[in-house]
Design a protein around this motif. Structure first.
Motif, PDB file in Angstrom:
ATOM      1  N   ASP A 203      32.450  46.820 -61.681  1.00  0.00           N
ATOM      2  CA  ASP A 203      33.082  48.129 -61.677  1.00  0.00           C
ATOM      3  C   ASP A 203      34.550  47.993 -62.094  1.00  0.00           C
ATOM      4  OD1 ASP A 203      30.753  49.266 -60.810  1.00  0.00           O
ATOM      5  OD2 ASP A 203      31.595  50.128 -58.975  1.00  0.00           O
ATOM      6  N   VAL A 271      31.026  53.895 -72.455  1.00  0.00           N
ATOM      7  CA  VAL A 271      31.397  54.008 -71.049  1.00  0.00           C
ATOM      8  C   VAL A 271      32.878  54.360 -70.953  1.00  0.00           C
ATOM      9  CG1 VAL A 271      31.647  52.754 -68.880  1.00  0.00           C
ATOM     10  CG2 VAL A 271      29.620  52.389 -70.317  1.00  0.00           C
ATOM     11  N   ARG A 274      33.277  52.844 -64.815  1.00  0.00           N
ATOM     12  CA  ARG A 274      32.279  52.820 -63.743  1.00  0.00           C
ATOM     13  C   ARG A 274      33.018  52.590 -62.441  1.00  0.00           C
ATOM     14  NH1 ARG A 274      27.562  48.478 -63.947  1.00  0.00           N
ATOM     15  NH2 ARG A 274      29.042  47.213 -62.748  1.00  0.00           N
ATOM     16  N   ARG A 278      29.026  54.508 -60.150  1.00  0.00           N
ATOM     17  CA  ARG A 278      28.757  55.691 -60.971  1.00  0.00           C
ATOM     18  C   ARG A 278      29.444  55.534 -62.328  1.00  0.00           C
ATOM     19  NH1 ARG A 278      28.427  61.476 -61.650  1.00  0.00           N
ATOM     20  NH2 ARG A 278      30.098  62.092 -63.074  1.00  0.00           N
ATOM     21  N   THR A 279      28.687  55.753 -63.391  1.00  0.00           N
ATOM     22  CA  THR A 279      29.218  55.623 -64.743  1.00  0.00           C
ATOM     23  C   THR A 279      29.544  56.986 -65.331  1.00  0.00           C
ATOM     24  OG1 THR A 279      27.904  53.620 -65.122  1.00  0.00           O
ATOM     25  CG2 THR A 279      28.760  54.747 -67.065  1.00  0.00           C
TER      26      THR A 279
END
Length: 477
Positions: A203, A271, A274, A278-279
């Protein structure tokens, strides 16, 4: 813990570091230059020792300036810059191949039949801008030893000994699955990298190790790729909000929330970050040369630096018929033609430095308009405003040109060094998991707002002239 954090932005042309206190704001800063080396066949490299040296120097300067210890460190990185190194001792085995480097063009041509599959898997078009073609090129041309990774993994290893990369940076490699946010075995196979040892994907906020580089045992709690860090700092937390950073290149990102857009208009879907598993995703478009094109004009002796843009540009009322397509490292989104060269047309005996400066500003701004138009098509609605940051936002000429051609207000961030501030946000989130991104992100406040000063018809005419010049480049064999 509510102590200050050290936020470090390791960029293409230098490293900026800020010490940020949640109550007092920026209380310390430092910077250290980095000078990439340019060479034939599209070579752009940096000495890895210069990268880590700039991180240490800028970070220590910022902590000394703040004159108090920091509770955590956050690091933003260049994204697509890669190198090979020995994981046993951290020793670099190659130079750092910078994101602008084009030597992997041959690999992309060789893999052209897989282009659509790569885009489907990773969200990214097949282009030497991204990390995987460079990684494959290093393996073929330079060394089979050690590991080959993006520069952040090496920097983090130098600081903490950990072997990791954040989800957003991994998403810039062309090796990460867009939807599962995990290394794609098929993408690795396509690029001939199946046997590689890759860093763990973590993350963007959370402790990954500790460092003593900046005084005391300090946790590294935030990692994020540069443009996404700026998006976070610009408080673009809702789908449809967008920012553009004008640095070495110009980079426009628009939030799409928990949904990865199809990117059907030539933009990249990737992306954003994250957090807590949660992305969030974003659409991403690039202009490869912005400040680097200004530096090119400077090296030619046309101007003495970016501070000359406004006074030199003000010496003439318009471009004098000159059109500058600053594709000095190829054209990125939405065209994706890394093989193209730039062009300057409409020159005459009466052409002055002021005309060239205005034509450059118009060329940069027109490319950003193309990105904004692509975002609007993908999202089904036009941008209402554009939030901007980066060194070139100091040019009133460029910002007014941007507002004129975009026909939308351009809001210049009152917060300098947005990328470093974004690194500070994820460092803060990693230090205190109870915080939400909205609470950890500085309140949005523009230092200036540029409104369009020309009619839509004139804007359309000037955009059409630029796109005709681009079309002529695209039509060349």
């Amino acid at each position: 813990m509510r102590g200050p954090v050290l936020a470090i932005d390791q960029g293409t042309s230098g490293t900026k570091a800020l010490v940020i206190c949640p109550e007092r704001g920026v209380i310390g800063s430092g910077s250290s230059p980095v000078r990439p080396r340019h060479g034939p066949r599209g070579l752009v490299e940096t000495d890895p020792a210069e990268l880590i040296g700039s991180v240490l120097e800028a970070g220590r300067m910022a902590v000394a300036d703040a004159a108090e210890p920091v509770a955590a460190v956050g690091l933003a990185n260049q994204g697509e810059t890669v190198l090979a190194w020995d994981p046993a001792n951290g020793r670099p085995l190659t130079g750092a191949v910078v994101w602008q480097d084009r030597r992997a063009e041959g690999i992309c041509r060789e893999l052209a039949a897989h282009a659509e599959e790569v885009r489907t898997l990773t969200g990214l078009p097949l282009d030497p801008y991204f990390a995987a073609p460079k990684m494959a090129w290093i393996r073929r041309q330079l060394t089979r030893e050690g590991v080959v990774t993006t520069s952040d993994s090496w920097l983090v290893h130098q600081l903490t000994g950990a072997f990791v990369t954040d989800a957003a940076t991994a998403g810039r490699t062309q090796l990460l699955g867009l939807h599962d946010v995990a290394w794609s075995s098929r993408a690795l196979e396509i690029f001939g990298l199946s046997d590689e040892r890759l860093p763990a994907v973590v993350d963007c906020a959370g402790a990954v190790g500790t460092t003593t580089a900046f005084g005391g045992e300090t946790p590294l709690t935030g990692l994020l790729v540069d443009q996404q860090a700026a998006l976070l700092a610009q408080n673009a937390l809702e789908p449809g909000q967008a920012k553009c950073t004008y640095g070495t290149g110009a980079f426009l990102l628009a939030q799409t929330g928990g949904r990865a857009s199809s990117g059907s208009s030539g933009l990249v879907s990737c992306v954003a970050w994250r957090l807590g598993g949660r992305t969030d995703y974003c659409l991403d478009g690039q202009v490869y040369t912005a400040a680097s094109a200004v530096r090119w004009l400077t090296d030619l002796g046309v101007i003495s630096g970016a501070t000359d843009l406004d006074p030199v540009g003000a010496s003439v009322p318009d471009t004098g018929g000159v059109t500058f397509v600053p594709a000095l490292a190829g054209l990125a989104a939405p065209w994706w033609r890394s093989d193209l060269r730039g062009s300057v047309t409409g020159l005459g005996l009466d052409t002055t430095a002021g005309h060239l400066v205005r034509a450059l500003c118009e060329g940069i701004a027109a490319q950003v308009v193309a990105l904004a138009d692509a975002v609007a098509r993908d999202l089904g609605a036009p941008l209402t405003t554009l939030r901007v940051d980066g060194g070139l936002t100091g040019s009133s000429l460029l910002m007014q040109t941007q507002a004129d051609l975009l026909q939308r207000p351009v809001e210049v961030s009152a917060l300098p060094d947005a990328t470093a501030l974004g690194a500070g946000v994820v460092a803060r989130l990693g230090l205190d998991p109870r915080l939400t991104p909205s609470r950890a992100t500085p309140a949005w406040q523009p230092s200036a707002v540029y409104e369009p000063r020309i009619a839509p018809e004139e804007a359309a005419e000037r955009i059409a002239g630029f796109r005709a010049a681009v079309d002529s480049l695209l039509e060349r064999p």
